[in-house]
Design a protein around this motif. Structure first.
Motif, PDB file in Angstrom:
ATOM      1  N   ALA A 150       0.924  -1.043  -0.107  1.00 38.45           N
ATOM      2  CA  ALA A 150      -0.078   0.033  -0.049  1.00 38.45           C
ATOM      3  C   ALA A 150       0.857   1.220   0.020  1.00 38.45           C
ATOM      4  O   ALA A 150       0.610   2.157  -0.654  1.00 38.45           O
ATOM      5  CB  ALA A 150      -0.998  -0.065   1.132  1.00 38.45           C
ATOM      6  N   HIS A 151       1.770   1.239   0.817  1.00 40.10           N
ATOM      7  CA  HIS A 151       2.723   2.387   0.866  1.00 40.10           C
ATOM      8  C   HIS A 151       3.549   2.716  -0.629  1.00 40.10           C
ATOM      9  O   HIS A 151       3.496   3.851  -0.884  1.00 40.10           O
ATOM     10  CB  HIS A 151       3.868   2.391   2.092  1.00 40.10           C
ATOM     11  CG  HIS A 151       4.748   3.420   2.126  1.00 40.10           C
ATOM     12  ND1 HIS A 151       4.324   4.680   2.595  1.00 40.10           N
ATOM     13  CD2 HIS A 151       6.075   3.526   1.707  1.00 40.10           C
ATOM     14  CE1 HIS A 151       5.349   5.480   2.634  1.00 40.10           C
ATOM     15  NE2 HIS A 151       6.423   5.080   2.228  1.00 40.10           N
ATOM     16  N   HIS A 152       3.767   1.754  -1.300  1.00 40.73           N
ATOM     17  CA  HIS A 152       4.726   2.046  -2.607  1.00 40.73           C
ATOM     18  C   HIS A 152       3.542   2.514  -3.270  1.00 40.73           C
ATOM     19  O   HIS A 152       4.186   3.239  -4.498  1.00 40.73           O
ATOM     20  CB  HIS A 152       4.896   0.575  -3.245  1.00 40.73           C
ATOM     21  CG  HIS A 152       5.682   0.708  -4.478  1.00 40.73           C
ATOM     22  ND1 HIS A 152       6.945   1.125  -4.369  1.00 40.73           N
ATOM     23  CD2 HIS A 152       5.415   0.605  -5.747  1.00 40.73           C
ATOM     24  CE1 HIS A 152       7.494   1.127  -5.628  1.00 40.73           C
ATOM     25  NE2 HIS A 152       6.429   1.085  -6.323  1.00 40.73           N
ATOM     26  N   THR A 153       2.184   2.560  -3.237  1.00 42.94           N
ATOM     27  CA  THR A 153       1.427   3.396  -4.256  1.00 42.94           C
ATOM     28  C   THR A 153       1.784   4.799  -4.117  1.00 42.94           C
ATOM     29  O   THR A 153       1.106   5.818  -4.896  1.00 42.94           O
ATOM     30  CB  THR A 153       0.085   3.072  -4.061  1.00 42.94           C
ATOM     31  OG1 THR A 153      -0.523   3.325  -2.629  1.00 42.94           O
ATOM     32  CG2 THR A 153      -0.278   1.655  -3.959  1.00 42.94           C
ATOM     33  N   SER A 154       2.362   5.285  -3.003  1.00 39.34           N
ATOM     34  CA  SER A 154       2.774   6.585  -2.877  1.00 39.34           C
ATOM     35  C   SER A 154       3.813   7.081  -3.958  1.00 39.34           C
ATOM     36  O   SER A 154       4.068   8.420  -4.041  1.00 39.34           O
ATOM     37  CB  SER A 154       3.240   7.067  -1.497  1.00 39.34           C
ATOM     38  OG  SER A 154       4.578   6.265  -1.352  1.00 39.34           O
ATOM     39  N   ALA A 155       4.433   6.272  -4.779  1.00 35.04           N
ATOM     40  CA  ALA A 155       5.288   6.594  -5.791  1.00 35.04           C
ATOM     41  C   ALA A 155       4.691   7.186  -6.722  1.00 35.04           C
ATOM     42  O   ALA A 155       3.511   6.941  -7.192  1.00 35.04           O
ATOM     43  CB  ALA A 155       6.082   5.300  -6.209  1.00 35.04           C
ATOM     44  N   LYS A 156       5.520   8.155  -7.423  1.00 30.43           N
ATOM     45  CA  LYS A 156       4.884   8.929  -8.583  1.00 30.43           C
ATOM     46  C   LYS A 156       5.058   8.106 -10.024  1.00 30.43           C
ATOM     47  O   LYS A 156       5.838   8.478 -10.673  1.00 30.43           O
ATOM     48  CB  LYS A 156       5.437  10.399  -8.693  1.00 30.43           C
ATOM     49  CG  LYS A 156       5.285  11.136  -7.393  1.00 30.43           C
ATOM     50  CD  LYS A 156       3.558  11.458  -7.143  1.00 30.43           C
ATOM     51  CE  LYS A 156       3.346  12.467  -6.295  1.00 30.43           C
ATOM     52  NZ  LYS A 156       4.006  11.780  -4.865  1.00 30.43           N
ATOM     53  N   TYR A 157       3.905   7.278 -10.458  1.00 31.05           N
ATOM     54  CA  TYR A 157       3.758   6.742 -11.733  1.00 31.05           C
ATOM     55  C   TYR A 157       3.188   7.602 -12.582  1.00 31.05           C
ATOM     56  O   TYR A 157       2.088   8.465 -12.182  1.00 31.05           O
ATOM     57  CB  TYR A 157       3.119   5.403 -11.585  1.00 31.05           C
ATOM     58  CG  TYR A 157       4.193   4.377 -10.930  1.00 31.05           C
ATOM     59  CD1 TYR A 157       5.145   3.781 -11.493  1.00 31.05           C
ATOM     60  CD2 TYR A 157       3.803   3.870  -9.570  1.00 31.05           C
ATOM     61  CE1 TYR A 157       6.051   2.753 -11.151  1.00 31.05           C
ATOM     62  CE2 TYR A 157       4.737   3.125  -8.851  1.00 31.05           C
ATOM     63  CZ  TYR A 157       5.768   2.417  -9.620  1.00 31.05           C
ATOM     64  OH  TYR A 157       6.578   1.324  -8.972  1.00 31.05           O
ATOM     65  N   SER A 158       3.439   7.380 -13.902  1.00 33.28           N
ATOM     66  CA  SER A 158       2.759   8.167 -14.950  1.00 33.28           C
ATOM     67  C   SER A 158       1.384   7.727 -14.949  1.00 33.28           C
ATOM     68  O   SER A 158       1.145   6.417 -14.633  1.00 33.28           O
ATOM     69  CB  SER A 158       3.237   8.039 -16.338  1.00 33.28           C
ATOM     70  OG  SER A 158       3.419   6.697 -16.823  1.00 33.28           O
ATOM     71  N   ALA A 159       0.396   8.374 -15.677  1.00 33.73           N
ATOM     72  CA  ALA A 159      -1.138   8.034 -15.807  1.00 33.73           C
ATOM     73  C   ALA A 159      -1.388   6.745 -16.548  1.00 33.73           C
ATOM     74  O   ALA A 159      -2.048   6.098 -16.252  1.00 33.73           O
ATOM     75  CB  ALA A 159      -1.604   9.210 -16.455  1.00 33.73           C
ATOM     76  N   GLU A 160      -0.135   6.308 -17.472  1.00 28.15           N
ATOM     77  CA  GLU A 160      -0.264   5.066 -18.227  1.00 28.15           C
ATOM     78  C   GLU A 160       0.048   3.912 -17.449  1.00 28.15           C
ATOM     79  O   GLU A 160      -0.183   2.694 -18.090  1.00 28.15           O
ATOM     80  CB  GLU A 160       0.609   5.418 -19.607  1.00 28.15           C
ATOM     81  CG  GLU A 160      -0.017   6.016 -20.588  1.00 28.15           C
ATOM     82  CD  GLU A 160      -0.177   7.477 -20.253  1.00 28.15           C
ATOM     83  OE1 GLU A 160       1.070   8.016 -19.590  1.00 28.15           O
ATOM     84  OE2 GLU A 160      -1.035   8.291 -20.471  1.00 28.15           O
ATOM     85  N   ILE A 161       0.541   4.139 -16.031  1.00 28.94           N
ATOM     86  CA  ILE A 161       0.941   2.983 -15.399  1.00 28.94           C
ATOM     87  C   ILE A 161       0.060   2.601 -14.256  1.00 28.94           C
ATOM     88  O   ILE A 161      -0.225   3.721 -13.436  1.00 28.94           O
ATOM     89  CB  ILE A 161       2.648   2.918 -15.079  1.00 28.94           C
ATOM     90  CG1 ILE A 161       3.395   3.153 -16.169  1.00 28.94           C
ATOM     91  CG2 ILE A 161       2.708   2.011 -14.144  1.00 28.94           C
ATOM     92  CD1 ILE A 161       4.881   3.278 -15.863  1.00 28.94           C
ATOM     93  N   SER A 162      -0.552   1.413 -14.160  1.00 31.81           N
ATOM     94  CA  SER A 162      -1.312   1.110 -13.066  1.00 31.81           C
ATOM     95  C   SER A 162      -0.537   0.714 -11.850  1.00 31.81           C
ATOM     96  O   SER A 162       0.390  -0.135 -11.989  1.00 31.81           O
ATOM     97  CB  SER A 162      -2.391   0.153 -13.363  1.00 31.81           C
ATOM     98  OG  SER A 162      -3.270  -0.283 -12.206  1.00 31.81           O
ATOM     99  N   GLU A 163      -0.657   1.165 -10.726  1.00 31.31           N
ATOM    100  CA  GLU A 163      -0.073   0.690  -9.424  1.00 31.31           C
ATOM    101  C   GLU A 163      -0.508  -0.878  -9.010  1.00 31.31           C
ATOM    102  O   GLU A 163       0.124  -1.239  -8.402  1.00 31.31           O
ATOM    103  CB  GLU A 163      -0.447   1.723  -8.242  1.00 31.31           C
ATOM    104  CG  GLU A 163       0.167   3.132  -8.408  1.00 31.31           C
ATOM    105  CD  GLU A 163      -0.539   3.967  -9.181  1.00 31.31           C
ATOM    106  OE1 GLU A 163      -0.169   4.923  -9.398  1.00 31.31           O
ATOM    107  OE2 GLU A 163      -1.757   3.688  -9.696  1.00 31.31           O
ATOM    108  N   PHE A 164      -1.563  -1.118  -9.677  1.00 32.70           N
ATOM    109  CA  PHE A 164      -1.991  -2.452  -9.442  1.00 32.70           C
ATOM    110  C   PHE A 164      -1.040  -3.313 -10.018  1.00 32.70           C
ATOM    111  O   PHE A 164      -0.686  -4.505  -9.644  1.00 32.70           O
ATOM    112  CB  PHE A 164      -3.485  -2.886  -9.926  1.00 32.70           C
ATOM    113  CG  PHE A 164      -4.313  -2.300  -9.050  1.00 32.70           C
ATOM    114  CD1 PHE A 164      -4.675  -2.697  -7.802  1.00 32.70           C
ATOM    115  CD2 PHE A 164      -5.146  -1.118  -9.297  1.00 32.70           C
ATOM    116  CE1 PHE A 164      -5.789  -2.453  -6.874  1.00 32.70           C
ATOM    117  CE2 PHE A 164      -6.411  -0.520  -8.610  1.00 32.70           C
ATOM    118  CZ  PHE A 164      -6.392  -1.261  -7.637  1.00 32.70           C
TER     119      PHE A 164
END
Length: 210
Positions: free
Chosen positions: A96-110
């Motif tokens: 859950a904490h890793h989802t705070s990383a800033k990914y681009s809109a084209e990449i899903s944190e799932f």
């Protein structure tokens, strides 16, 4: 006791100041907000600012920092009008904490974690599969906080899913039974083990002896 004046706080190192002010307010809720873009790309991100707005109608809100940086959650909600709130529990803290990383809109944190998405009752936005408490939310309105250019986003609860055994006879949801986490600051997590309920309080009656 250590004392910081307003001047002292302003002069602190940036990261120290962020950690100090984010943690001094106390423990906060630990939630994952799930959204999906119009293109169908799922997004999930950790938030610690979700707050109760009202019970009737049932509404919650959360705060976002300025939208000058990547804000996939905000953009998806404004585009589609839907999002989910999912409680973080002990077994998924690191993911859950890793989802705070800033990914681009084209990449899903799932895709970048072991978290899995799921859908309930044809609701548009994804839920987090393993969350003990899940809320389906619909965007209502937003308020700009002029003092620091943040946003309070308000949504209404359109669906509520709670694991069996967590709801007590009076409707109280016992979070400790599900090992629901809280957040201290930006990256400190705790899992409360006990709770105390004192019940609804009424004024004491004054007597001649008081």
């Amino acid at each position: 006791m250590t004392y910081f004046s307003e001047h002292d706080i302003e002069k602190l190192h940036h990261l120290y100041q962020i950690n100090l002010i984010n943690s001094c307010s106390g423990y906060k809720s630990a939630n994952l907000i799930g959204t999906k873009s119009k293109k169908g790309i799922e997004n999930v991100a950790v938030f610690s600012s979700i707050t109760h707005i009202g019970s009737s109608p049932a509404m919650l809100g959360f705060f976002l920092r300025p939208t000058t940086a990547i804000r996939n959650t905000y953009n998806n909600i404004k585009e589609t009008g839907f999002f989910t709130i999912n409680h973080i529990h002990k077994n998924i803290l690191e993911q859950a904490h890793h989802t705070s990383a800033k990914y681009s809109a084209e990449i899903s944190e799932f895709d970048m974690t072991s978290l899995n998405s799921e859908y309930q009752n044809d609701f548009f936005a994804p839920f987090v599969q393993d969350a003990p408490i899940k809320l389906a939310m619909q965007f209502v309105e937003e308020y700009n906080i002029k003092a620091n250019n943040t946003i309070l986003l308000v949504g209404k609860i359109t669906g509520l899913y709670i694991n069996d055994g967590l709801i007590e006879n009076d409707g109280f949801v016992n979070l400790s039974k599900a090992q629901i986490a809280t957040i201290n600051g930006l990256d400190g997590y705790a899992v409360p083990q006990e709770r105390i309920r004192f019940g609804y309080q009424r004024p004491k009656q004054l007597t001649a002896d008081n």
